[in-house]
Motif scaffolding. Structure first.
Motif, mmCIF file in Angstrom:
data_model
loop_
_atom_site.group_PDB
_atom_site.id
_atom_site.type_symbol
_atom_site.label_atom_id
_atom_site.label_comp_id
_atom_site.label_asym_id
_atom_site.label_seq_id
_atom_site.Cartn_x
_atom_site.Cartn_y
_atom_site.Cartn_z
ATOM 1 N N GLU A 59 -26.172 -89.214 -59.425
ATOM 2 C CA GLU A 59 -25.396 -90.374 -58.651
ATOM 3 C C GLU A 59 -24.126 -89.648 -57.943
ATOM 4 O O GLU A 59 -23.899 -90.286 -56.942
ATOM 5 C CB GLU A 59 -24.695 -91.538 -59.445
ATOM 6 C CG GLU A 59 -24.663 -92.955 -59.024
ATOM 7 C CD GLU A 59 -24.462 -93.979 -59.935
ATOM 8 O OE1 GLU A 59 -24.851 -95.132 -59.469
ATOM 9 O OE2 GLU A 59 -24.219 -93.600 -61.021
ATOM 10 N N THR A 60 -23.793 -88.568 -58.488
ATOM 11 C CA THR A 60 -22.903 -87.824 -57.763
ATOM 12 C C THR A 60 -23.347 -87.264 -56.629
ATOM 13 O O THR A 60 -22.609 -86.755 -55.499
ATOM 14 C CB THR A 60 -22.256 -86.786 -58.466
ATOM 15 O OG1 THR A 60 -22.840 -85.763 -58.822
ATOM 16 C CG2 THR A 60 -21.499 -87.281 -59.542
ATOM 17 N N ALA A 62 -26.371 -88.565 -54.823
ATOM 18 C CA ALA A 62 -27.614 -89.458 -54.249
ATOM 19 C C ALA A 62 -27.043 -90.842 -54.461
ATOM 20 O O ALA A 62 -26.247 -91.127 -55.355
ATOM 21 C CB ALA A 62 -28.975 -89.357 -54.854
ATOM 22 N N SER A 63 -27.428 -91.698 -53.652
ATOM 23 C CA SER A 63 -26.906 -93.243 -53.834
ATOM 24 C C SER A 63 -28.115 -93.953 -54.482
ATOM 25 O O SER A 63 -29.352 -93.640 -54.437
ATOM 26 C CB SER A 63 -26.896 -93.836 -52.288
ATOM 27 O OG SER A 63 -26.229 -93.005 -51.310
ATOM 28 N N ARG A 64 -27.657 -94.861 -55.690
ATOM 29 C CA ARG A 64 -28.446 -95.514 -56.263
ATOM 30 C C ARG A 64 -28.818 -96.717 -55.783
ATOM 31 O O ARG A 64 -27.822 -97.521 -55.366
ATOM 32 C CB ARG A 64 -27.971 -95.696 -57.690
ATOM 33 C CG ARG A 64 -28.605 -96.298 -58.933
ATOM 34 C CD ARG A 64 -27.979 -96.924 -60.040
ATOM 35 N NE ARG A 64 -27.234 -95.604 -61.024
ATOM 36 C CZ ARG A 64 -27.648 -95.131 -61.868
ATOM 37 N NH1 ARG A 64 -28.768 -95.803 -62.490
ATOM 38 N NH2 ARG A 64 -27.097 -94.406 -62.134
ATOM 39 N N LEU A 65 -30.057 -97.010 -55.452
ATOM 40 C CA LEU A 65 -30.448 -98.278 -54.714
ATOM 41 C C LEU A 65 -30.891 -99.137 -55.614
ATOM 42 O O LEU A 65 -31.623 -98.976 -56.863
ATOM 43 C CB LEU A 65 -31.531 -97.941 -53.733
ATOM 44 C CG LEU A 65 -31.351 -96.745 -52.631
ATOM 45 C CD1 LEU A 65 -32.505 -96.585 -51.757
ATOM 46 C CD2 LEU A 65 -30.098 -97.356 -51.908
ATOM 47 N N ASP A 139 -34.431 -96.531 -61.922
ATOM 48 C CA ASP A 139 -33.668 -96.612 -60.868
ATOM 49 C C ASP A 139 -34.136 -95.795 -59.939
ATOM 50 O O ASP A 139 -35.075 -94.841 -59.824
ATOM 51 C CB ASP A 139 -32.090 -95.982 -61.105
ATOM 52 C CG ASP A 139 -31.427 -96.878 -62.114
ATOM 53 O OD1 ASP A 139 -31.260 -98.098 -61.798
ATOM 54 O OD2 ASP A 139 -30.952 -96.479 -62.812
ATOM 55 N N PHE A 141 -33.123 -93.379 -56.277
ATOM 56 C CA PHE A 141 -32.139 -92.769 -55.935
ATOM 57 C C PHE A 141 -32.439 -92.233 -54.608
ATOM 58 O O PHE A 141 -33.465 -91.446 -54.395
ATOM 59 C CB PHE A 141 -31.851 -91.592 -56.963
ATOM 60 C CG PHE A 141 -31.148 -91.936 -58.201
ATOM 61 C CD1 PHE A 141 -29.545 -92.085 -58.556
ATOM 62 C CD2 PHE A 141 -31.989 -92.090 -59.351
ATOM 63 C CE1 PHE A 141 -29.237 -92.694 -59.592
ATOM 64 C CE2 PHE A 141 -31.600 -92.347 -60.490
ATOM 65 C CZ PHE A 141 -30.198 -92.673 -60.549
ATOM 66 N N ARG A 142 -31.623 -92.519 -53.395
ATOM 67 C CA ARG A 142 -31.887 -92.108 -52.019
ATOM 68 C C ARG A 142 -30.788 -90.679 -51.874
ATOM 69 O O ARG A 142 -29.697 -90.934 -51.799
ATOM 70 C CB ARG A 142 -31.188 -93.171 -51.201
ATOM 71 C CG ARG A 142 -31.846 -92.561 -49.626
ATOM 72 C CD ARG A 142 -31.441 -93.846 -48.825
ATOM 73 N NE ARG A 142 -30.860 -93.573 -47.554
ATOM 74 C CZ ARG A 142 -30.105 -92.971 -47.245
ATOM 75 N NH1 ARG A 142 -29.146 -92.389 -48.046
ATOM 76 N NH2 ARG A 142 -29.713 -92.687 -46.078
ATOM 77 N N ASP A 144 -28.978 -88.318 -49.788
ATOM 78 C CA ASP A 144 -28.375 -88.371 -48.547
ATOM 79 C C ASP A 144 -28.526 -86.892 -47.691
ATOM 80 O O ASP A 144 -27.832 -86.004 -48.563
ATOM 81 C CB ASP A 144 -26.976 -88.904 -48.438
ATOM 82 C CG ASP A 144 -26.181 -88.469 -47.089
ATOM 83 O OD1 ASP A 144 -26.921 -88.834 -46.051
ATOM 84 O OD2 ASP A 144 -24.859 -88.688 -47.167
#
Length: 191
Positions: A59-60, A62-65, A139, A141-142, A144
């Protein structure tokens, strides 16, 4: 479904028990503490608590969608839909094949599943990843790419290594959005 270390298991169990106690206390207005203290924890609460232990390091990077899409939201040809469902079956059956049937000992690498979605923007690649995450109960994770790509030689590779190392323990789907910008081209180094 989740590969957790003992500390994560203890944290998940504690969180699930506390959550169930709070729910029971609210329902019974704390009138009978025996009911609150002896609460059996439902499987879905344990599952949610275990899931919350996953992907914290990723999560640090990538973004959790939040996967809200379902199979009925996808409009795809039958063949493409079947391929997505087969990928989900492959992931869901991974433990059986690798652990119970013993293929993990024979093939030490390759426990994960890789899929490449192609098509113009707006064709539903992200939506398909969301549907798969929802189906598998994991989950999404996207990554960036702005945080991964660096103009300095070797830094992009180091950043990717950090993403993949964190993804190994995330128990989720890692989605490189617009990955062709990162994986599709090589540049020459002149100096």
């Amino acid at each position: 479904r989740f590969r957790l270390v003992p500390r994560q298991i203890a944290n998940a169990a504690s969180a699930a028990v506390q959550g169930e106690r709070w729910t029971r206390a609210a329902e019974h207005e704390e009138s009978d503490l025996r009911i609150v203290r002896s609460a059996a924890v439902p499987a879905d609460r344990l599952f949610a608590a275990a899931r919350a232990q996953c992907g914290q390091e990723l999560e640090t990077l990538a973004s959790r969608l939040h996967a809200r899409q379902r199979w009925s939201d996808l409009v795809l040809p039958e063949d493409a839909l079947r391929q997505l469902q087969e990928i989900c079956q492959r992931v869901a059956g991974r433990e059986t094949v690798l652990e119970h049937w013993g293929f993990g000992a024979r093939v030490p690498r390759g426990g994960g599943v890789n899929a490449m979605f192609t098509g113009p923007s707006g064709t539903g690649k992200t939506m398909a990843a969301e549907v798969m995450a929802a189906e598998l109960g994991v989950d999404l994770f996207r990554v960036d790419l702005a945080g991964v790509v660096s103009k300095y030689i070797g830094e992009t590779e180091k950043n990717l290594d950090r993403v993949f190392a964190a993804a190994e323990d995330a128990n989720g789907i890692v989605f490189f959005d617009e990955a062709d910008a990162l994986f599709g081209q090589r540049s020459e180094v002149h100096d």
